[in-house]
Design an enzyme around this catalytic site. Sequence first.
Site, mmCIF file in Angstrom:
data_model
loop_
_atom_site.group_PDB
_atom_site.id
_atom_site.type_symbol
_atom_site.label_atom_id
_atom_site.label_comp_id
_atom_site.label_asym_id
_atom_site.label_seq_id
_atom_site.Cartn_x
_atom_site.Cartn_y
_atom_site.Cartn_z
ATOM 1 N N ASP A 10 31.427 40.940 44.960
ATOM 2 C CA ASP A 10 32.150 40.794 43.651
ATOM 3 C C ASP A 10 32.088 41.985 42.894
ATOM 4 O O ASP A 10 31.056 42.229 42.007
ATOM 5 C CB ASP A 10 31.748 39.318 42.995
ATOM 6 C CG ASP A 10 32.654 39.048 41.675
ATOM 7 O OD1 ASP A 10 33.537 39.622 41.702
ATOM 8 O OD2 ASP A 10 32.127 38.212 40.870
ATOM 9 N N ASP A 65 26.533 36.736 46.189
ATOM 10 C CA ASP A 65 27.718 35.683 45.582
ATOM 11 C C ASP A 65 28.483 34.737 46.205
ATOM 12 O O ASP A 65 29.146 33.707 46.011
ATOM 13 C CB ASP A 65 28.842 36.512 44.830
ATOM 14 C CG ASP A 65 29.342 35.955 43.577
ATOM 15 O OD1 ASP A 65 28.629 34.968 43.191
ATOM 16 O OD2 ASP A 65 30.437 35.998 43.094
ATOM 17 N N LYS A 104 33.101 44.641 36.728
ATOM 18 C CA LYS A 104 31.831 44.390 36.323
ATOM 19 C C LYS A 104 31.215 45.715 35.647
ATOM 20 O O LYS A 104 31.519 46.576 36.470
ATOM 21 C CB LYS A 104 30.662 43.641 37.298
ATOM 22 C CG LYS A 104 31.355 42.147 37.661
ATOM 23 C CD LYS A 104 30.689 41.770 38.722
ATOM 24 C CE LYS A 104 30.645 40.602 39.090
ATOM 25 N NZ LYS A 104 30.501 39.259 37.774
ATOM 26 N N ARG A 144 36.034 30.251 40.912
ATOM 27 C CA ARG A 144 36.971 28.935 40.691
ATOM 28 C C ARG A 144 38.277 28.895 41.385
ATOM 29 O O ARG A 144 38.708 27.826 41.865
ATOM 30 C CB ARG A 144 37.077 28.639 39.246
ATOM 31 C CG ARG A 144 37.832 29.436 38.581
ATOM 32 C CD ARG A 144 37.526 29.376 36.919
ATOM 33 N NE ARG A 144 36.188 29.943 36.588
ATOM 34 C CZ ARG A 144 35.665 29.967 35.361
ATOM 35 N NH1 ARG A 144 36.521 29.386 34.439
ATOM 36 N NH2 ARG A 144 34.596 30.565 35.039
ATOM 37 N N LYS A 152 31.365 28.282 47.457
ATOM 38 C CA LYS A 152 31.841 29.540 47.164
ATOM 39 C C LYS A 152 31.252 30.598 48.050
ATOM 40 O O LYS A 152 30.098 30.871 48.241
ATOM 41 C CB LYS A 152 31.578 29.920 45.754
ATOM 42 C CG LYS A 152 31.929 31.419 45.197
ATOM 43 C CD LYS A 152 31.487 31.530 43.759
ATOM 44 C CE LYS A 152 31.654 32.927 43.470
ATOM 45 N NZ LYS A 152 31.116 33.395 42.113
ATOM 46 N N ASP A 173 37.496 38.341 37.334
ATOM 47 C CA ASP A 173 36.235 38.193 37.661
ATOM 48 C C ASP A 173 35.759 36.579 37.696
ATOM 49 O O ASP A 173 34.489 36.517 37.726
ATOM 50 C CB ASP A 173 35.179 39.083 36.541
ATOM 51 C CG ASP A 173 33.822 39.174 36.970
ATOM 52 O OD1 ASP A 173 33.521 39.011 38.296
ATOM 53 O OD2 ASP A 173 32.713 39.237 36.117
#
Length: 542
Positions: free
Chosen positions: A313, A331, A320, A394, A308, A390
Amino acid sequence: MTARAAQAAQPVPDLPPVGGAPRHLPEVVEAPGTVLDCPFLTDDAVAALVVAVAPPLEEEDGLQPRAGTVDATARYGIDLAELADRSGGRSFRGAAGQVATVDLPRTHTGSTHRLPWAGLPSTIVLLGIGGGTDLELRRAGAALAGATRGLERVVSAATADATATGVRAFVEGYLLAAYRIPRFGRPATAGTGEGTVQDAPAEQLVLLGESQEAQLEAARVAATATWLVRDLANTPSNVKDPAWVAEQATALAGAAGLAVEVLGPKELAAQGFGALLAVGAASASPPRLVTVTYEPEAAQRHVVLVGKGITYDTGGLSIKPREAMVPMKTDMAGAAVALAAVLGAAESGVRHKVTAVLPLAENHFGADSYRPGDVLETYSGTTVEIANTDAEGRLVLADALGYAVATLAPDLLVDVATLTGAASVGLGRGHAALYATSPELVSGVEAAAAVTGERVWHMPLVEDYTSALRSDVADLRHVPLEARGGGSITAALFLREFTGGLPWVHLDIAGPARATASRHEVTEGATGYGARLLLQFLRDLD
């Protein structure tokens, strides 16, 4: 000026060296002999001698001498145990990672008196090794790195009696703990960080004893991989956009003689990377997909590592809180781990073909943000209903896994990601969540974890939980409609849908990938967790 243009126009500082030759990786060498017969112990460049001690057998006993202690006592003509008691006090009991430093006096200028230790290093480091296990020796090595910062040459007999794996663990701990976060801006002033003499690791560590060249090399390769992950993940995100990471990967792959391919926004759109493009749509820094391939002659298997690579992010429209956003430059640690592992595999001569796939994007918010309720078509053709922007990790992994299955013909898929808060809530900061499709793969990763000290915890792929992925408007929901716990499990089940039924390992490293303080060989900030683990797994894979 538009918001996007303003973001793109921000000046960035010059980047410290990242990739290629490791930044200031301290030198560790070996030399035959013992403290008694070491001929260069009297060299002016030798600043300290290191010997090992262990805890008392009984509470009322003294410290137990270990490698080098008896020889040092004889050569120096002093009672080291008594000096240790005075220097370390009652708290110094020889546990792994405890250190007592003894600074011996010197005669004043003009004195005709000669002390027994004249010409020898006046600093003796008594290093606690506990029971001498690999774990304890790794911690002892890490403690030594801290105790000898700012010195020139350090000679150590602490590993003279250790096993081969113990020597490797000791050196790994030393090299890993010597790391400091790259500094941007003016040179550091005294006592403020890397760049000061006091904070720099010792220039050279010399290990006395039998030759352990292979173990030193294995430790160096593993530590180099971890340093690379830390450097990449610690780089600020105003420097580290997807294009920058792609450039670093290209440079590193080129230096190692590996094949590399970079897909930009046009290629991603033409080939149908709908999820990756959606995640990166609101950023001024468009996504990239990078593949780096190492292929030895007569390769036994093809292992594809998918990492990833979210370079920052914000959470997107599901934004967030400020506190949760602060560490999000890390991240992309999964992508850094995959890259470091393929480079380490090449340097180690791993017998399998290894390809790293790095889906890189910045999850921002703006007029082009993807939304909760959107339906995206992924690379594999599977449609996904968005519930939370968020949960972008995936999505980019889904495209990358689908791409790997369709185009790279892997025998084994491994993905690694700072994926879910649920994993860190359930397992804390010390373990990654491990999912796999066979007991053999679980055992293989667990065995690698035992060697490297990068711990994992096997988690179940609970089939009953797949109902949480059902959608009325798409093939899958990427986040359950109702939060019922098991968030790391449902994320893993979602990713499994894109593996094409191939053997697969999923590592959720959200917990151990970051640290708020240094402890033993783990340093504050990006920890580099996973690089040594995957490299060991690849070395051991049948």
